[in-house]
Design a protein around this motif. Structure first.
Motif, PDB file in Angstrom:
ATOM      1  N   PHE A  56       0.847  -1.184   0.000  1.00 49.67           N
ATOM      2  CA  PHE A  56       0.000   0.000   0.000  1.00 49.67           C
ATOM      3  C   PHE A  56       0.885   1.237   0.000  1.00 49.67           C
ATOM      4  CE2 PHE A  56       0.863  -1.049   4.383  1.00 49.67           C
ATOM      5  CZ  PHE A  56       1.057   0.170   5.019  1.00 49.67           C
ATOM      6  N   SER A  57       0.274   2.381  -0.285  1.00 51.05           N
ATOM      7  CA  SER A  57       1.007   3.641  -0.368  1.00 51.05           C
ATOM      8  C   SER A  57       0.774   4.474   0.883  1.00 51.05           C
ATOM      9  CB  SER A  57       0.570   4.447  -1.601  1.00 51.05           C
ATOM     10  OG  SER A  57       0.847   3.731  -2.793  1.00 51.05           O
ATOM     11  N   VAL A  58       1.770   5.257   1.238  1.00 50.34           N
ATOM     12  CA  VAL A  58       1.651   6.241   2.314  1.00 50.34           C
ATOM     13  C   VAL A  58       1.957   7.602   1.705  1.00 50.34           C
ATOM     14  CG1 VAL A  58       2.512   7.029   4.538  1.00 50.34           C
ATOM     15  CG2 VAL A  58       2.306   4.590   4.094  1.00 50.34           C
ATOM     16  N   SER A  59       0.956   8.489   1.712  1.00 50.83           N
ATOM     17  CA  SER A  59       1.109   9.801   1.093  1.00 50.83           C
ATOM     18  C   SER A  59       0.563  10.868   2.028  1.00 50.83           C
ATOM     19  CB  SER A  59       0.356   9.835  -0.251  1.00 50.83           C
ATOM     20  OG  SER A  59      -1.028   9.638  -0.036  1.00 50.83           O
ATOM     21  N   ASP A  60       0.450  12.088   1.515  1.00 49.88           N
ATOM     22  CA  ASP A  60      -0.044  13.196   2.334  1.00 49.88           C
ATOM     23  C   ASP A  60      -1.471  12.967   2.818  1.00 49.88           C
ATOM     24  OD1 ASP A  60       2.328  14.575   2.042  1.00 49.88           O
ATOM     25  OD2 ASP A  60       1.664  15.638   0.252  1.00 49.88           O
ATOM     26  N   SER A  61      -2.254  12.214   2.071  1.00 48.13           N
ATOM     27  CA  SER A  61      -3.661  11.998   2.437  1.00 48.13           C
ATOM     28  C   SER A  61      -3.863  10.851   3.414  1.00 48.13           C
ATOM     29  CB  SER A  61      -4.481  11.718   1.173  1.00 48.13           C
ATOM     30  OG  SER A  61      -4.091  10.472   0.595  1.00 48.13           O
ATOM     31  N   THR A  62      -2.855  10.009   3.591  1.00 47.17           N
ATOM     32  CA  THR A  62      -3.037   8.779   4.357  1.00 47.17           C
ATOM     33  C   THR A  62      -3.504   9.046   5.784  1.00 47.17           C
ATOM     34  OG1 THR A  62      -1.352   7.672   3.034  1.00 47.17           O
ATOM     35  CG2 THR A  62      -1.924   6.660   5.141  1.00 47.17           C
ATOM     36  N   GLU A  63      -2.869   9.985   6.464  1.00 48.17           N
ATOM     37  CA  GLU A  63      -3.217  10.231   7.865  1.00 48.17           C
ATOM     38  C   GLU A  63      -4.653  10.721   8.006  1.00 48.17           C
ATOM     39  OE1 GLU A  63      -1.646  12.542  11.879  1.00 48.17           O
ATOM     40  OE2 GLU A  63      -0.568  12.790   9.981  1.00 48.17           O
ATOM     41  N   SER A  64      -5.052  11.696   7.195  1.00 47.29           N
ATOM     42  CA  SER A  64      -6.410  12.237   7.293  1.00 47.29           C
ATOM     43  C   SER A  64      -7.455  11.174   6.995  1.00 47.29           C
ATOM     44  CB  SER A  64      -6.568  13.420   6.333  1.00 47.29           C
ATOM     45  OG  SER A  64      -7.901  13.892   6.333  1.00 47.29           O
ATOM     46  N   VAL A  65      -7.245  10.406   5.916  1.00 45.77           N
ATOM     47  CA  VAL A  65      -8.228   9.380   5.539  1.00 45.77           C
ATOM     48  C   VAL A  65      -8.309   8.293   6.606  1.00 45.77           C
ATOM     49  CG1 VAL A  65      -8.776   7.601   3.831  1.00 45.77           C
ATOM     50  CG2 VAL A  65      -7.957   9.833   3.071  1.00 45.77           C
ATOM     51  N   LEU A  66      -7.153   7.807   7.067  1.00 53.94           N
ATOM     52  CA  LEU A  66      -7.151   6.761   8.085  1.00 53.94           C
ATOM     53  C   LEU A  66      -7.784   7.238   9.384  1.00 53.94           C
ATOM     54  CD1 LEU A  66      -3.769   4.787   7.925  1.00 53.94           C
ATOM     55  CD2 LEU A  66      -6.084   3.895   7.669  1.00 53.94           C
TER      56      LEU A  66
ATOM     57  N   SER B 270     -14.083  -3.117  12.782  1.00 53.43           N
ATOM     58  CA  SER B 270     -12.986  -2.155  12.949  1.00 53.43           C
ATOM     59  C   SER B 270     -11.732  -2.609  12.223  1.00 53.43           C
ATOM     60  CB  SER B 270     -12.701  -1.959  14.444  1.00 53.43           C
ATOM     61  OG  SER B 270     -12.430  -3.210  15.059  1.00 53.43           O
ATOM     62  N   TYR B 271     -11.829  -2.852  10.928  1.00 48.08           N
ATOM     63  CA  TYR B 271     -10.677  -3.303  10.155  1.00 48.08           C
ATOM     64  C   TYR B 271      -9.611  -2.220  10.025  1.00 48.08           C
ATOM     65  CZ  TYR B 271     -12.478  -7.844   8.686  1.00 48.08           C
ATOM     66  OH  TYR B 271     -12.898  -9.145   8.674  1.00 48.08           O
ATOM     67  N   PHE B 272     -10.017  -0.976   9.762  1.00 47.20           N
ATOM     68  CA  PHE B 272      -9.029   0.085   9.603  1.00 47.20           C
ATOM     69  C   PHE B 272      -8.333   0.383  10.924  1.00 47.20           C
ATOM     70  CE2 PHE B 272     -11.316   0.964   5.657  1.00 47.20           C
ATOM     71  CZ  PHE B 272     -10.265   1.263   4.805  1.00 47.20           C
ATOM     72  N   THR B 273      -9.083   0.357  12.029  1.00 48.53           N
ATOM     73  CA  THR B 273      -8.466   0.575  13.340  1.00 48.53           C
ATOM     74  C   THR B 273      -7.486  -0.552  13.651  1.00 48.53           C
ATOM     75  OG1 THR B 273     -10.571   1.574  14.037  1.00 48.53           O
ATOM     76  CG2 THR B 273      -8.949   1.114  15.744  1.00 48.53           C
TER      77      THR B 273
ATOM     78  N   ILE C 138      -1.340   7.544  15.305  1.00 48.62           N
ATOM     79  CA  ILE C 138      -2.678   7.490  14.726  1.00 48.62           C
ATOM     80  C   ILE C 138      -3.668   6.723  15.586  1.00 48.62           C
ATOM     81  CG2 ILE C 138      -2.501   5.365  13.350  1.00 48.62           C
ATOM     82  CD1 ILE C 138      -3.692   7.050  11.013  1.00 48.62           C
ATOM     83  N   CYS C 139      -3.175   5.814  16.427  1.00 46.19           N
ATOM     84  CA  CYS C 139      -4.081   4.995  17.237  1.00 46.19           C
ATOM     85  C   CYS C 139      -4.103   5.392  18.709  1.00 46.19           C
ATOM     86  CB  CYS C 139      -3.708   3.514  17.112  1.00 46.19           C
ATOM     87  SG  CYS C 139      -4.401   2.738  15.648  1.00 46.19           S
TER      88      CYS C 139
END
Length: 475
Positions: free
Chosen positions: A337-347, A362-365, A407-408
């Protein structure tokens, strides 16, 4: 009785007329002022679960408010009126006007859409906690008006993207990404059934065959997690609550989707109990990062491209080291998977959505929590990059480590979906494996250190043999 029914019907007709007149006045005023006219495009173009449109849990807001607050545009009532977002209000009206002009009957379409939103107003209101709407209940506020204008803006934007029309938002990367990320914020949503209702009202009058709304949404937001072999999910049987939920469903394993809402409460409690028991047993042991796991013979491995983002496995097998001796290795297989500028906000917003809707899996969590366990330092990130799992578009490995380390916080999953896989990795890391791994790293971490150790062993052996020979010769 007949007079009462007639009076009631006249009252509804008068309310609708006043509502339509209010919308027409706003459109006329916007066009008259001619503000941000370039955004209008080509002028020649013709309930089962309620309170699901909630705010981000306060514990996450206190930690970091920026990833949850819109920077450019407000959608829905929760951020309506924020001074920094007012510049987009006339833009939204321009887009609504452009969408209505695509039909052959501007006034009739506006009236029908306004009537549809009035009928849905209570259903929309039921999706929000009443306390959240209190600040919006002033004389000039009408929830039906908010969702009508915002819904039309979204549909017109999706339509321009689908048709690849010239558009100042779509052609400007800064504006495009700013609005795209704002449309994926948990607090910046309107019910998906509002979009579907407006879509059906509008598209039927444009007299051009278009694919379903879900196709438009998917084309606009695309593969935002940057998976190598991402495939669009069939949404015909799904009922997303809003656009963020739509994205959540797109990445779910095939065995889930909206089917998880059919699980009984007893089933959920039993599953949560089993997962919590396993998590407690796992937390009682030492937790290793990717670098520490590598010392014990556990390697990171990119999963095959046909795997779902959440299909993470632990396997074992044989590998050959530099001394051509076979050893059993463990492998944590993770889809790239990619980690970009949007990753933190979307996650963060997907995690907040899972926390606010406890019946959502809670798959993303769980995914973010697992990454937090495996990544502690930039060296851990390097192992992920070398294995082909993370494509780092942030540039800095320190930033990737910081992202997953923070993030968690205050967002642990109620049911950790990777307890079994991580426990298998921990069980594989016996004290003997960890100790020998650290020994190899310390004494054989490089060619020179290995040569030095071997030379020291040879010298020690020769000295010992010489001493032994001298002692034997003496006797």
């Amino acid at each position: 009785m007949a007079d009462e029914e007639s009076s009631h019907a006249l009252g509804e007709e008068e309310e609708l007329s006043q509502f339509v007149k209010s919308l027409e006045d706003k459109i006329a005023g916007n066009l008259k002022q001619n503000r941000l006219q370039s955004f209008a495009g080509d002028p020649n173009l013709p309930g089962e679960r309620i309170h699901i449109m909630d705010r981000v849990p306060s514990v996450l807001h206190q930690q970091n408010e920026n990833p949850y607050s819109p920077t450019t545009i407000s959608i829905g009532p929760l951020h309506r009126g924020a001074p920094r977002l007012q510049a987009m209000e006339p833009v939204k009206l321009s887009y609504m006007c452009a969408l209505l002009q695509r039909t052959t009957t501007f006034e009739e379409t506006l009236r029908d859409c306004a009537e549809a939103m009035l009928k849905l107003e209570q259903a929309v209101r039921d999706r929000y906690e009443p306390a959240r709407l209190q600040p919006c209940n002033d004389q000039n506020f009408r929830l039906a008006e908010v969702v009508l204008i915002d819904g039309c803006f979204i549909i017109e934007l999706l339509l321009r993207n689908f048709k690849n029309d010239y558009d100042p938002i779509l052609r400007n990367p800064f504006k495009y990404y700013a609005i795209l990320y704002d449309l994926l914020l948990l607090e910046n949503q309107i019910p998906f059934f509002v979009l579907e209702e407006l879509f059906n009202e509008m598209v039927g009058r444009i007299q051009i065959q278009y694919p379903p709304l879900t196709i438009w949404v998917h084309l606009f937001f695309g593969n935002i997690m940057g998976l190598e072999n991402y495939q669009r999910r069939n949404m015909e049987k799904e009922c997303p609550y809003h656009i963020l939920h739509f994205l959540h469903i797109q990445y779910m394993p095939a065995c889930t989707g909206n089917t998880y809402t059919q699980r009984s409460l007893d089933d959920e409690n039993e599953i949560d109990k089993m997962e919590c028991d396993e998590t407690e047993r796992m937390e009682s042991k030492i937790i290793y990062s990717a670098t520490e796991l590598r010392l014990a013979g556990v390697r990171l491995k990119a999963a095959s491209n046909d795997r779902n983002l959440f299909d993470i496995r632990f396997t074992t097998g044989f590998s050959c080291n530099s001394c051509s001796t076979l050893f059993v290795k463990g492998y944590i297989e993770i889809p790239p998977f990619s980690v970009s500028d949007s990753t933190e906000s979307v996650l963060r917003n997907l995690i907040a959505f899972e926390l606010s809707c406890h019946w959502i899996p809670s798959y993303f969590t769980s995914f973010a929590f697992l990454m937090d366990l495996l990544i502690n330092t930039p060296e851990d990130v390097k192992l992920f990059e070398d294995a082909g799992i993370i494509r780092n578009y942030l540039g800095s490995r320190e930033e990737v480590a910081r992202l997953f380390n923070g993030i968690c916080q205050n967002a642990n999953p109620s049911g950790f979906h990777y307890t079994k896989q991580y426990k298998q990795a921990m069980d594989f890391c016996t004290p003997w494996r960890v100790s020998t791994g650290r020994f190899r790293q310390y004494y054989f971490g490089s060619a020179w250190s290995g040569i030095s150790v071997i030379a020291a062993i040879i010298l020690f052996t020769l000295a010992f043999m010489q001493t032994l020979y001298s002692m034997l010769s003496f006797y």
